[in-house]
Scaffold this motif. Structure first.
Motif, PDB file in Angstrom:
ATOM      1  N   UNK A 267     -58.139  34.696   1.597  1.00 40.09           N
ATOM      2  CA  UNK A 267     -59.414  34.840   0.897  1.00 40.09           C
ATOM      3  C   UNK A 267     -59.186  34.940  -0.613  1.00 40.09           C
ATOM      4  N   UNK A 268     -58.111  35.584  -1.020  1.00 39.08           N
ATOM      5  CA  UNK A 268     -57.810  35.703  -2.442  1.00 39.08           C
ATOM      6  C   UNK A 268     -57.552  34.340  -3.068  1.00 39.08           C
ATOM      7  N   UNK A 269     -56.842  33.466  -2.335  1.00 41.19           N
ATOM      8  CA  UNK A 269     -56.455  32.157  -2.867  1.00 41.19           C
ATOM      9  C   UNK A 269     -57.364  31.036  -2.383  1.00 41.19           C
ATOM     10  N   UNK A 270     -58.479  31.384  -1.701  1.00 42.30           N
ATOM     11  CA  UNK A 270     -59.381  30.352  -1.151  1.00 42.30           C
ATOM     12  C   UNK A 270     -58.598  29.367  -0.280  1.00 42.30           C
ATOM     13  N   UNK A 271     -57.688  29.919   0.505  1.00 42.83           N
ATOM     14  CA  UNK A 271     -56.808  29.100   1.332  1.00 42.83           C
ATOM     15  C   UNK A 271     -57.124  29.322   2.815  1.00 42.83           C
ATOM     16  N   UNK A 272     -56.466  28.515   3.640  1.00 42.41           N
ATOM     17  CA  UNK A 272     -56.628  28.612   5.088  1.00 42.41           C
ATOM     18  C   UNK A 272     -55.237  28.571   5.720  1.00 42.41           C
ATOM     19  N   UNK A 273     -55.077  29.284   6.841  1.00 41.00           N
ATOM     20  CA  UNK A 273     -53.775  29.374   7.506  1.00 41.00           C
ATOM     21  C   UNK A 273     -53.969  29.169   9.003  1.00 41.00           C
ATOM     22  N   UNK A 274     -53.116  28.327   9.605  1.00 43.80           N
ATOM     23  CA  UNK A 274     -53.033  28.189  11.060  1.00 43.80           C
ATOM     24  C   UNK A 274     -51.626  28.617  11.472  1.00 43.80           C
ATOM     25  N   UNK A 275     -51.547  29.676  12.266  1.00 44.30           N
ATOM     26  CA  UNK A 275     -50.260  30.191  12.748  1.00 44.30           C
ATOM     27  C   UNK A 275     -50.002  29.630  14.140  1.00 44.30           C
TER      28      UNK A 275
ATOM     29  N   UNK B 267     -43.376  37.714   5.057  1.00 43.03           N
ATOM     30  CA  UNK B 267     -44.032  36.618   4.342  1.00 43.03           C
ATOM     31  C   UNK B 267     -45.426  37.015   3.868  1.00 43.03           C
ATOM     32  N   UNK B 268     -46.123  37.792   4.685  1.00 42.52           N
ATOM     33  CA  UNK B 268     -47.494  38.158   4.346  1.00 42.52           C
ATOM     34  C   UNK B 268     -47.569  39.007   3.086  1.00 42.52           C
ATOM     35  N   UNK B 269     -46.470  39.580   2.647  1.00 45.84           N
ATOM     36  CA  UNK B 269     -46.458  40.414   1.436  1.00 45.84           C
ATOM     37  C   UNK B 269     -46.121  39.625   0.171  1.00 45.84           C
ATOM     38  N   UNK B 270     -45.846  38.348   0.319  1.00 46.67           N
ATOM     39  CA  UNK B 270     -45.375  37.563  -0.818  1.00 46.67           C
ATOM     40  C   UNK B 270     -46.536  36.886  -1.530  1.00 46.67           C
ATOM     41  N   UNK B 271     -46.786  37.320  -2.769  1.00 40.11           N
ATOM     42  CA  UNK B 271     -47.799  36.654  -3.576  1.00 40.11           C
ATOM     43  C   UNK B 271     -47.300  35.268  -3.985  1.00 40.11           C
ATOM     44  N   UNK B 272     -48.214  34.321  -4.008  1.00 38.38           N
ATOM     45  CA  UNK B 272     -47.846  32.958  -4.371  1.00 38.38           C
ATOM     46  C   UNK B 272     -47.347  32.142  -3.196  1.00 38.38           C
ATOM     47  N   UNK B 273     -47.327  32.728  -1.988  1.00 37.43           N
ATOM     48  CA  UNK B 273     -46.871  31.976  -0.811  1.00 37.43           C
ATOM     49  C   UNK B 273     -47.853  30.859  -0.470  1.00 37.43           C
ATOM     50  N   UNK B 274     -49.161  31.178  -0.529  1.00 36.53           N
ATOM     51  CA  UNK B 274     -50.197  30.200  -0.193  1.00 36.53           C
ATOM     52  C   UNK B 274     -50.688  29.522  -1.466  1.00 36.53           C
ATOM     53  N   UNK B 275     -50.908  28.225  -1.379  1.00 36.76           N
ATOM     54  CA  UNK B 275     -51.441  27.474  -2.506  1.00 36.76           C
ATOM     55  C   UNK B 275     -52.958  27.603  -2.540  1.00 36.76           C
ATOM     56  N   UNK B 276     -53.520  27.778  -3.722  1.00 37.83           N
ATOM     57  CA  UNK B 276     -54.964  27.942  -3.871  1.00 37.83           C
ATOM     58  C   UNK B 276     -55.679  26.681  -3.399  1.00 37.83           C
ATOM     59  N   UNK B 277     -56.638  26.879  -2.508  1.00 40.83           N
ATOM     60  CA  UNK B 277     -57.436  25.766  -2.014  1.00 40.83           C
ATOM     61  C   UNK B 277     -56.736  24.886  -1.005  1.00 40.83           C
ATOM     62  N   UNK B 278     -55.541  25.277  -0.527  1.00 45.23           N
ATOM     63  CA  UNK B 278     -54.779  24.479   0.433  1.00 45.23           C
ATOM     64  C   UNK B 278     -54.805  25.124   1.822  1.00 45.23           C
TER      65      UNK B 278
ATOM     66  N   UNK C 296     -51.997  43.891  11.987  1.00 44.54           N
ATOM     67  CA  UNK C 296     -51.704  44.181  10.592  1.00 44.54           C
ATOM     68  C   UNK C 296     -51.248  42.960   9.834  1.00 44.54           C
ATOM     69  N   UNK C 297     -50.350  42.182  10.444  1.00 45.88           N
ATOM     70  CA  UNK C 297     -49.887  40.943   9.815  1.00 45.88           C
ATOM     71  C   UNK C 297     -51.036  39.965   9.636  1.00 45.88           C
ATOM     72  N   UNK C 298     -51.889  39.887  10.633  1.00 47.94           N
ATOM     73  CA  UNK C 298     -53.023  38.975  10.550  1.00 47.94           C
ATOM     74  C   UNK C 298     -53.959  39.359   9.404  1.00 47.94           C
ATOM     75  N   UNK C 299     -54.230  40.651   9.265  1.00 41.32           N
ATOM     76  CA  UNK C 299     -55.113  41.097   8.193  1.00 41.32           C
ATOM     77  C   UNK C 299     -54.501  40.800   6.812  1.00 41.32           C
ATOM     78  N   UNK C 300     -53.179  40.959   6.701  1.00 43.85           N
ATOM     79  CA  UNK C 300     -52.518  40.670   5.425  1.00 43.85           C
ATOM     80  C   UNK C 300     -52.647  39.196   5.069  1.00 43.85           C
ATOM     81  N   UNK C 301     -52.467  38.299   6.034  1.00 41.76           N
ATOM     82  CA  UNK C 301     -52.629  36.874   5.765  1.00 41.76           C
ATOM     83  C   UNK C 301     -54.088  36.550   5.451  1.00 41.76           C
ATOM     84  N   UNK C 302     -55.006  37.222   6.144  1.00 39.95           N
ATOM     85  CA  UNK C 302     -56.424  36.979   5.894  1.00 39.95           C
ATOM     86  C   UNK C 302     -56.786  37.362   4.457  1.00 39.95           C
ATOM     87  N   UNK C 303     -56.223  38.470   3.970  1.00 43.20           N
ATOM     88  CA  UNK C 303     -56.468  38.887   2.597  1.00 43.20           C
ATOM     89  C   UNK C 303     -55.895  37.875   1.601  1.00 43.20           C
ATOM     90  N   UNK C 304     -54.652  37.413   1.869  1.00 43.82           N
ATOM     91  CA  UNK C 304     -54.046  36.404   1.004  1.00 43.82           C
ATOM     92  C   UNK C 304     -54.881  35.126   0.979  1.00 43.82           C
TER      93      UNK C 304
END
Length: 769
Positions: free
Chosen positions: A244-252, A208-219, A234-242
């Protein structure tokens, strides 16, 4: 349990306690119970016959035993059904995966699904095509969560960490309120209309962390970690990059324990559930306010009665027990929903909580049926092994895990035999462990309680009532499990250790409540006529449990009465053992009459089952039981006198009740009745003078005198009692014992020294001194 060895050399045989409710006073080791009945079978190991009959009960031939049960007309009823629970999806949602709504998958594509959800189509590197659902929380849902949620400890710190890191791992078990906490964290960071969730994906977090468009911008996105996967840096860093790119936040959401990777610590927040009492108060108040329901018979209700009603619920013993057994927020919410319609009267509480009972059963059914449709390529036996372990875990509640593993392996072998004949499929050596075998959706286990660290580790159900739910589901919902289950319980009765044997017999009795004819005719009747005392005692234990169903009491009493009237000595012994249980205590007068019939026969001369029944009947009907002992002691028939002496010695081992806990029971009042000293002395003389009961009686006398050394008042009573007992032909033998005991017992010394001691007077020339 008992072993089938004949009584010899004047030593009487006494079975294990069949249900006595009083605590025994200290005693010396005694020979094992023969459970005997003439004709006496050859000496054997407990539960292991010397000449096995392959078709008999407990002989290890599962297929043959099931054929035998079927031939007797015991046929299970149909009733298997399926079911799957998905928490975030509507019941009309199409299935996910390769059978999604769009048969054509692109690498990354999205399809609108309803007003608040999007289907995301993903093609994996290995060619598989999957679909995941991303659903958005509505403002109404989040506002309701704010009204009903209880803020957990450390919420503000977790919020700051989310703002700083953008990706946070919230560690906590399923059903602890972690999802609500995650949604409220995101609501404070991104706003009330920008919280989405991706649940139970069919791909890993790494994919999932490799999928562009998974996270909504600002959501903000709540992402639940699959039970079989752990977060890596590694997975955590990939989600962190996604993020920051989309100005999003993730709670796993992570249901695992502490991670071994220290680099994840700065992103990890431990979720501690709020106190269940506070959760109940909050949700119950919300429900009462929404219903505008008066809870106090107010003339003009404005809600002032709600607080008093809620506090009464929280402090009610029955509700507190329910809350303690199911403390998770999800379960507490269900309790609040049930109490919102409660009238407040105690007699209506059971009906108000009836829905919880149905929900518990549904949870157990989904747990077992989930495994029945699971496919595992690495280990085809993983699902059946988990089912067998879950059943064994529930049935052997409170017993060591070693017994659970052994019993589940036995059950798995029986089930495999039914499916594939004698061939036993291979299995992996190291499986997922206890937690994996008790797993449910998202790693939650509705069966197991929290680990206490005790040694040895034991099976601990989160709610002991789940035991009956497991039995109900297994018996009624699975077409082919009834006979294998009965054969498994029978194997446990005849081949395992005592605690397991007793539990297996009791479970068989519970199943008799579901279908008395099938269980009693197919199983218990054969156990009752088994040459092994193990089987006969198991039949008594089973009927004891079945008698808790008032509808079956008359049928059980009639069947046991038939055993008393039969010509089979083994059935006579079983009948006496049954009268030692609740069946005998329900009608003391009838029980005493039938026990006299049994005691008058010569086939129970070597058995203590009649005496044990008298002992267990005494706390319920002390005067009637004592009169029976006194009457038998005066009979001309020698075997009646022996049974009376045995009954007195067994009663003599029981400790008195408060405030005389240190006294023998026979010297204290029970239900307002205390035996007359002269009658007690007569029974003592019979027990000490008869060669059959003398060895135990003299040992018991020594125990009583030692108790007198600790209490001067008791010592005076004992000296007065035994001065009247140790006379005549008992004088010489008593001097021999008293001289030996007086070295350590002052009470024994008082019986030796005049005045007031018949044993110190003239001796009986016929007895050695």
């Amino acid at each position: 349990m008992t072993t089938d060895t004949p009584a010899t050399g004047g030593e009487e045989t006494v079975p294990a306690n069949g249900g006595a409710q009083d605590h025994p006073v200290a005693e010396e080791k005694s020979p094992p119970d023969s459970g005997g009945a003439a004709p006496t079978p050859p000496t054997e190991q407990p539960g292991r016959p010397t000449a096995p009959d392959p078709s008999g009960p407990g002989r290890g031939d599962a297929l043959g035993r099931m054929d035998q049960l079927r031939a007797g007309g015991a046929k299970p009823g149909p009733g298997d059904s399926g079911g799957k629970d998905e928490s975030w999806h509507h019941v009309d949602d199409p299935p996910r995966g390769g059978s999604g709504p769009d048969p054509v998958f692109s690498n990354v594509g999205q399809t609108a699904y309803g007003d608040h959800a999007v289907l995301i189509n993903i093609q994996l590197p290995d060619g598989r095509q999957v679909t995941i659902l991303r659903s958005q929380r509505t403002q109404a849902e989040l506002l309701e969560s704010e009204h009903t949620s209880v803020t957990v400890d450390g919420f503000d710190d977790a919020l700051e960490r989310l703002r700083d890191k953008r990706v946070v791992i919230l560690r906590g078990g399923v059903g602890t309120g972690r999802r609500t906490t995650a949604e409220l964290m995101l609501r404070h960071v991104v706003g009330i209309d920008r919280v989405v969730g991706i649940e139970d994906p069919e791909v890993t977090l790494t994919q999932l962390a490799r999928q562009e468009g998974l996270l909504l911008k600002g959501h903000g996105t709540v992402l639940e970690l699959p039970a079989s996967e752990a977060v890596t840096i590694g997975t955590l860093r990939a989600f962190e990059l996604l993020a920051r790119t989309d100005s999003a936040y993730v709670v796993i959401l992570d249901g695992h324990g502490d991670t071994a990777d220290p680099t994840l610590a700065q992103h990890t927040v431990d979720h501690t559930p709020p106190p269940p009492e506070n959760v109940l108060r909050r949700h119950l108040l919300r429900l009462l306010r929404r219903q505008r329901r008066c809870a106090g018979n107010c003339a003009s209700c404005v809600g002032d009665c709600w607080k008093e009603f809620i506090e009464r619920c929280v402090s009610h013993d029955g509700i507190a027990a329910e809350l303690a057994a199911h403390p998770r927020p999800r379960q507490t919410v269900e309790l609040a929903q049930s109490l919102a319609g409660w009238s407040g009267a105690d007699e209506d509480l059971e009906a108000a909580l009836g829905g919880l009972r149905r929900r518990r059963r549904d949870t157990v059914a989904r747990l077992l049926k989930q495994d029945s449709v699971e496919k595992t390529t690495e280990d085809p036996q993983a699902a059946p092994r988990r089912q067998a372990f879950q059943i064994a875990y529930a049935i052997l509640h409170h017993l060591p895990l070693a017994d659970v593993f052994d019993a589940s392996e036995l059950l798995l072998g029986i089930l495999q035999t039914v499916e594939s004949g004698t061939e036993r499929p291979p299995r992996v050596v190291f499986d997922g462990g206890v937690d994996q075998m008790l797993h449910a959706w998202g790693g939650e286990s509705p069966l197991a309680a929290a680990e206490t660290g005790e040694q040895p580790r034991r099976a601990r159900l989160a709610d002991p009532r789940l035991l009956t739910d497991v039995l109900d589901v297994v018996w009624h919902d699975f077409d082919g499990v009834r006979l294998p289950l009965l054969v498994w319980l029978e194997e446990l009765v005849f081949t395992r250790r005592d605690e397991v044997r007793r539990r297996a017999a009791q479970i068989t009795g519970w199943l008799a409540m579901y279908d008395f004819d099938e269980v009693c005719n197919g199983m218990l009747r054969q156990w009752a006529a088994d040459e092994r005392g193990t089987g006969r005692q198991a039949a008594a234990w089973a009927l004891d449990v079945a008698a808790y169903d008032d509808r079956l009491v008359a049928r059980i009493q009639g069947r046991v009465l038939g055993w008393v009237r039969s010509a089979n000595p083994l059935l006579h012994d079983t009948a006496a053992r049954v009268y030692s249980t609740r069946i005998g205590r329900l009608a003391p007068a009838d029980t005493l009459r039938e026990l006299r019939t049994l005691a008058s026969r010569d086939d129970l001369n070597g058995s203590a089952s009649v005496a044990r029944a008298l002992t267990d009947l005494y706390p319920v009907a002390p005067e009637e039981t004592w009169r029976t002992l006194v009457a038998w002691n005066g009979e001309d028939l020698h075997r009646l006198r022996v049974h009376a002496a045995r009954g007195m010695t067994l009663l003599g081992r029981l400790a008195g009740r408060a405030p005389r806990e240190g006294w023998p029971l026979l010297l204290t009042a029970v239900e307002g009745f205390t035996p007359e000293p002269t009658e007690l002395a007569g029974l003592w003389r019979g027990a000490l003078g008869d060669p059959t009961t003398a060895p135990r009686a003299w040992k018991l006398l020594h125990v009583w005198l030692q108790l007198g050394d600790e209490d001067p008042v008791l010592a005076d009573q004992l000296v007065a009692l035994f001065a009247a007992v140790l006379v005549g032909r008992l004088t010489g033998r008593s001097r021999f014992y008293l001289r030996d005991w007086s070295r350590e017992s002052a009470t024994a010394g008082r019986l030796l020294a005049p005045p007031g001691n018949a044993a110190a007077g003239a001796t009986d020339p016929s007895q050695p001194t």
